[in-house]
Enzyme design. Structure first.
Site, mmCIF file in Angstrom:
data_model
loop_
_atom_site.group_PDB
_atom_site.id
_atom_site.type_symbol
_atom_site.label_atom_id
_atom_site.label_comp_id
_atom_site.label_asym_id
_atom_site.label_seq_id
_atom_site.Cartn_x
_atom_site.Cartn_y
_atom_site.Cartn_z
ATOM 1 N N GLU A 155 30.394 41.646 37.643
ATOM 2 C CA GLU A 155 29.905 41.215 38.953
ATOM 3 C C GLU A 155 29.359 42.369 39.787
ATOM 4 O O GLU A 155 29.037 42.185 40.953
ATOM 5 C CB GLU A 155 31.022 40.493 39.699
ATOM 6 C CG GLU A 155 31.434 39.220 39.000
ATOM 7 C CD GLU A 155 32.524 38.446 39.727
ATOM 8 O OE1 GLU A 155 33.035 38.947 40.740
ATOM 9 O OE2 GLU A 155 32.857 37.348 39.267
ATOM 10 N N TRP A 200 36.557 31.064 34.636
ATOM 11 C CA TRP A 200 36.459 31.262 33.185
ATOM 12 C C TRP A 200 37.697 31.966 32.628
ATOM 13 O O TRP A 200 37.888 32.045 31.431
ATOM 14 C CB TRP A 200 35.213 32.082 32.845
ATOM 15 C CG TRP A 200 35.290 33.539 33.243
ATOM 16 C CD1 TRP A 200 35.732 34.034 34.434
ATOM 17 C CD2 TRP A 200 34.920 34.676 32.462
ATOM 18 N NE1 TRP A 200 35.646 35.407 34.455
ATOM 19 C CE2 TRP A 200 35.154 35.832 33.259
ATOM 20 C CE3 TRP A 200 34.407 34.840 31.177
ATOM 21 C CZ2 TRP A 200 34.896 37.119 32.796
ATOM 22 C CZ3 TRP A 200 34.151 36.123 30.735
ATOM 23 C CH2 TRP A 200 34.402 37.246 31.535
ATOM 24 N N ASP A 201 38.536 32.456 33.529
ATOM 25 C CA ASP A 201 39.780 33.122 33.130
ATOM 26 C C ASP A 201 40.528 32.266 32.108
ATOM 27 O O ASP A 201 41.110 32.767 31.143
ATOM 28 C CB ASP A 201 40.702 33.319 34.345
ATOM 29 C CG ASP A 201 40.057 34.113 35.478
ATOM 30 O OD1 ASP A 201 38.842 33.969 35.675
ATOM 31 O OD2 ASP A 201 40.771 34.853 36.164
ATOM 32 N N LYS A 249 32.033 46.503 36.771
ATOM 33 C CA LYS A 249 33.335 46.066 37.287
ATOM 34 C C LYS A 249 34.299 45.789 36.142
ATOM 35 O O LYS A 249 35.473 46.123 36.195
ATOM 36 C CB LYS A 249 33.121 44.810 38.127
ATOM 37 C CG LYS A 249 34.383 44.289 38.810
ATOM 38 C CD LYS A 249 34.066 43.052 39.639
ATOM 39 C CE LYS A 249 35.307 42.517 40.337
ATOM 40 N NZ LYS A 249 35.077 41.198 40.916
ATOM 41 N N GLN A 250 33.796 45.126 35.090
ATOM 42 C CA GLN A 250 34.679 44.670 34.008
ATOM 43 C C GLN A 250 33.889 44.525 32.717
ATOM 44 O O GLN A 250 32.668 44.368 32.754
ATOM 45 C CB GLN A 250 35.288 43.331 34.388
ATOM 46 C CG GLN A 250 34.266 42.234 34.559
ATOM 47 C CD GLN A 250 34.780 41.111 35.437
ATOM 48 O OE1 GLN A 250 34.516 41.075 36.626
ATOM 49 N NE2 GLN A 250 35.496 40.179 34.838
HETATM 50 C C1 BGC Z 1 36.476 38.705 38.321
HETATM 51 C C2 BGC Z 1 36.134 37.402 37.658
HETATM 52 C C3 BGC Z 1 37.371 36.525 37.613
HETATM 53 C C4 BGC Z 1 37.955 36.347 38.994
HETATM 54 C C5 BGC Z 1 39.245 35.552 38.998
HETATM 55 C C6 BGC Z 1 37.073 38.426 39.678
HETATM 56 O O1 BGC Z 1 37.470 39.631 40.262
HETATM 57 O O2 BGC Z 1 35.339 39.514 38.467
HETATM 58 O O3 BGC Z 1 35.675 37.642 36.355
HETATM 59 O O4 BGC Z 1 37.046 35.291 37.072
HETATM 60 O O5 BGC Z 1 38.228 37.616 39.530
HETATM 61 O O6 BGC Z 1 40.220 36.164 38.255
#
Ligand code: BGC
Length: 794
Positions: free
Chosen positions: A502, A373-374, A614-615
């Protein structure tokens, strides 16, 4: 939560130059990072910034987008519907190798007596340049100048010019140009416990098909054993010298070399131009087909020659900057970092057509070359406003995988389509469903990007054709996935999903997911109703293609209207999900720095039991769907979640920076923007060796445009709310909106909006409506009363 570490790179490794990244000394310690940062790529092929001589090297990566090997995922315990096939981007032939011998003494950077050294990623010309002065054991001074680039004009082509001058004596020179295939497609295997690092293969995965040598040209063809993709790798050479020279070549299945020998006079240069091509088969192309194409690419390149191809490169890069540059006055380090980040997006996407955009671009094998989804949430905003053609190609790429997404939905027992969380070929490649398949929000993220693309470009034809089909299938998925829960007052609930964060997986009613799913369902219902009313033929065709029934549209509308959103009356916030607030808060203050990122030091169950993030999750919703929250709601939610956010994902800081800027948190906004800006240049996550963080790079642009300039573009209405800029005295950038290009020029006290190309356009400055014509730029004062000043100094 404050950023934990911001170690700037050693000044001598990167002097600040606004258009260049310059390395003035060779540091073996920094080799892995520099290989990533000095990558040359064009969205189709990418060559890590390893030295031409082949050694020393950390990972001699050369990648072709979409060239991957698949492998059966082996689960200790199988379950129904698990993803079956892993996919990993594969190293292709290493064709950049050029070995130099002067009077039989080999040149190796790590051993040589190097008198002068400079390597430059030139973001204006789109080249990687190196200049080395080497003194041989016999005291001969040898100047080696090389320049390489991945062509934006001819996507299958990369070039190297390698020029050698012995400054103080005559000498015998041998230049040996090679192309080498490691049939195991290997990468670094030093970090096997890190899930973010690509898996290595034990066995050979590339089967040789054919090899050819013809004068100075070599072509090798290989096919991956499982995914069955053929690739032709070709090299050709032009050698220029003032003296006599000779050439010899040889090849085997996985190796080829062309060796040039010359006796040179003092001060007279010899120059080797190496033309490199890669052709990846699409569909069922045979090796012979790709070989023929590689031949044609080399013929054309040799005819054009290095200088003319370089001129075209510079023109295309100039054109990119004209559409995309963000100019910063008052802080050269910020300027350099922003340009570097945008340049890497160009390198990841310039010729991406027909492929997706890997999380690391083509700078390294991290995350196995997968598309996430980036792209939609972090990179597309920049591309939509600056390179809409490329943005469209990336959305079309998702459309091209719609059938696979339909199939995946069936595999997880749903109707409609479910896009893969991570993939190269359209199949789900995530071996850990909790932080993979369960991230259903990917469907809504793709639709969010589609909507933004349509609103900003005005490309409604796309919406009413391919876009509408994507809408039907994604809306069906949501409608089928959720249900009306009596316990939640008959509201539409979506259970068992993972949101952006996550560190909390397989949860019920993740606020971000429910909000984004609601947007997806509403947009689908609205668009399909519009097509039905205004384009009956199109509607009929769509109904035929997708089996759509009128009643479905009503169901989507109802599900969206009744979407459950959890709310905590006591805290007055949206809990991240139904159970989030019941968990024990993680003691971040007392977690030692070496325990980050948590995912590398704690069992997932420990993490999942805690309130720790995490984010950006709810905070991301505050930005993407900000018109659905009041200012106070945003503030309360931000205040609650920010202190629980580790920023263990590079996708977080940029979003936190933008929301902190909107809410007037001056220090936080500054810290998070620095963090996002320098994610790669300062190697904040200690993993730049595996590739650049392309999402964070896109996020940097968002920090400038959505953060500093305060752009909000809900429903296609363009509104700015610039913040004052601290030590930065001026920020200027262009945006292309529905075919018109405007420029935003922010100074200390005022902002000027100008229409520089195209039709008149209406934008808003806060609550003031501005009608922009080419005749007259409009200047407005910046409102200092709204929030603190944001100090953006590094
Ligand atoms: C993140 C995801 C991201 C992926 C690739 C992961 O660490 O939690 O949101 O899509 O990295 O960048």
């Amino acid at each position: 939560m404050k950023p934990r570490k911001l170690s700037l790179p050693p000044g001598h490794a990167y002097p600040i130059d606004e258009w260049r990244l310059v390395e003035t000394k060779f540091y073996p310690r920094l080799l892995p990072q520099m290989e990533t940062l000095f990558t040359t790529a064009n969205g189709y092929l990418g060559i890590r910034g390893c030295h031409e001589e082949g050694a020393p090297a950390f990972q001699s990566g050369t990648f072709v987008n979409g060239f991957y090997e698949s492998w059966p995922i082996v689960y200790a315990e199988e379950a129904y519907g698990f993803a079956k096939k892993g996919q990993t981007i594969v190293n292709v032939a290493d064709s950049k190798i050029i070995n130099l011998y002067v009077d039989d003494e080999p040149f190796f950077l790590s051993k040589a007596n190097v008198l002068e050294y400079k390597r430059t990623l030139d973001m204006k010309s789109g080249t990687l340049d190196r200049e080395v002065l080497w003194e041989t054991a016999a005291g001969k001074r040898v100047l080696i100048k090389s320049r390489r680039f991945a062509s934006f004009e001819h996507k299958h082509l990369a070039l190297i010019s390698y020029e050698v001058t012995v400054l103080n004596a005559a000498a015998s020179i041998v230049i040996s140009s090679k192309t080498i295939i490691d049939t195991a497609g290997q990468f670094d295997k030093s970090a096997e416990d890190d899930p973010r690092v690509a898996k290595g293969f034990e066995d050979d995965i590339l089967a040789p098909n054919l090899k050819e040598i013809n004068d100075k040209r070599i072509i090798l063809c290989h096919t991956t054993k499982n995914s069955n993709i053929a690739i032709a790798s070709g090299v050709d050479h032009v050698f220029e010298a003032n003296s006599d020279w000779s050439v010899q070549g040889k090849t085997s299945a996985n190796y080829g070399k062309v060796v040039f020998s010359a006796e040179v006079e003092s001060g007279k240069p010899v120059r080797l131009t190496k033309f490199i091509t890669y052709y990846r088969a699409s569909g069922d192309n045979r090796p012979e087909d790709v070989k023929d194409r590689a031949e044609r690419a080399l013929n054309r390149a040799v005819t054009k020659g290095f200088d003319s191809l370089l001129a075209a490169q510079q023109e295309l890069v100039e054109d990119f900057w004209a559409r995309s540059d963000v100019r910063i006055e008052g802080d050269p380090a910020v300027q350099q970092a922003i340009r570097f980040n945008l340049f890497q997006i160009l390198q990841a996407s310039g010729r991406v057509e027909g492929n997706g955009l890997p999380a690391k671009g083509l700078t390294g094998p991290g995350y196995e070359g997968h598309y996430f989804w980036d792209t939609e949430i972090y990179v597309l905003p920049f591309l939509i406003y600056t390179s809409p053609r490329i943005a469209k190609s990336l959305i079309r790429f998702r459309y091209s995988h719609l059938d696979k997404a339909r199939k995946r939905a069936r595999e997880v027992n749903q109707v409609g389509a479910l896009y893969p969380w991570r993939t190269i070929d359209g199949d789900e490649a995530s071996a850990y469903y909790a932080a993979g398949t369960a991230a259903y929000h990917i469907n809504a993220d793709i639709i969010h990007a589609l909507r933004k693309y349509v609103e900003i470009t005005g490309d409604e034809d796309f919406l009413y054709s391919d876009g509408a089909e994507m809408l039907v299938e994604t809306a069906r998925l949501w409608n089928d996935l959720g249900f009306y829960s009596k316990r939640k007052g008959g509201r539409f609930c979506i259970n068992g999903v993972t949101g952006p964060d996550e560190y909390n997986t397989v949860v019920d009613n993740n606020t971000f997911t429910n909000l984004m799913a609601r947007e997806n369902l509403w947009y689908a219902a609205r668009t399909l109703k519009h097509i039905k009313q205004n384009m009956p033929d199109r509607y009929q065709a769509l109904a035929y293609e997708t089996g759509l029934k009128d009643a479905e549209i009503e169901e989507w509308q109802q599900a969206a209207d009744n979407m459950y959103l959890c709310y905590d009356e006591r805290l007055d916030i949206h809990p991240q999900d139904d159970s989030f607030l019941d968990k024990e808060p993680w003691d971040l203050e007392n977690t030692p720095i070496e325990k980050y990122p948590l995912l590398l030091h704690y069992h997932p169950l420990v993490i999942y039991r805690h309130q720790v993030i995490k984010q950006a999750d709810v905070v991301l919703a505050l930005l993407l769907l900000g018109d659905e929250f009041t200012h106070d709601e945003k503030k309360r939610n931000f205040d609650y979640y920010d202190r629980l956010t580790t920023g263990d994902s590079s996708l977080s800081a940029c979003i936190q920076a933008i929301m902190a800027a909107e809410l007037g948190y001056r220090d936080l906004a500054r810290e998070y923007s620095q963090y996002a800006l320098l994610m790669d240049l300062a190697d904040i996550g200690d993993n730049v060796k595996d590739g650049c963080h392309i999402a964070s790079m896109g996020g940097t642009w968002m920090v400038v445009v959505y953060g500093f300039a305060g752009l909000r573009d809900y429903d296609g209405k363009i509104r700015f709310n610039p913040v004052t800029l601290g030590r930065i005295s001026r920020v200027t950038f262009p945006l292309t909106i529905r075919g018109s290009t405007i420029q935003i020029d922010i100074k200390k006290e005022s902002v000027t909006y100008s229409l520089i190309e195209g039709e008149e356009i209406t934008v808003w400055h806060g609550e003031d409506e501005i009608h922009l014509t080419q005749a007259e730029p409009v200047t407005k004062r910046i409102d200092h009363t709204h929030g603190d000043e944001v100090d953006t100094q590094l």
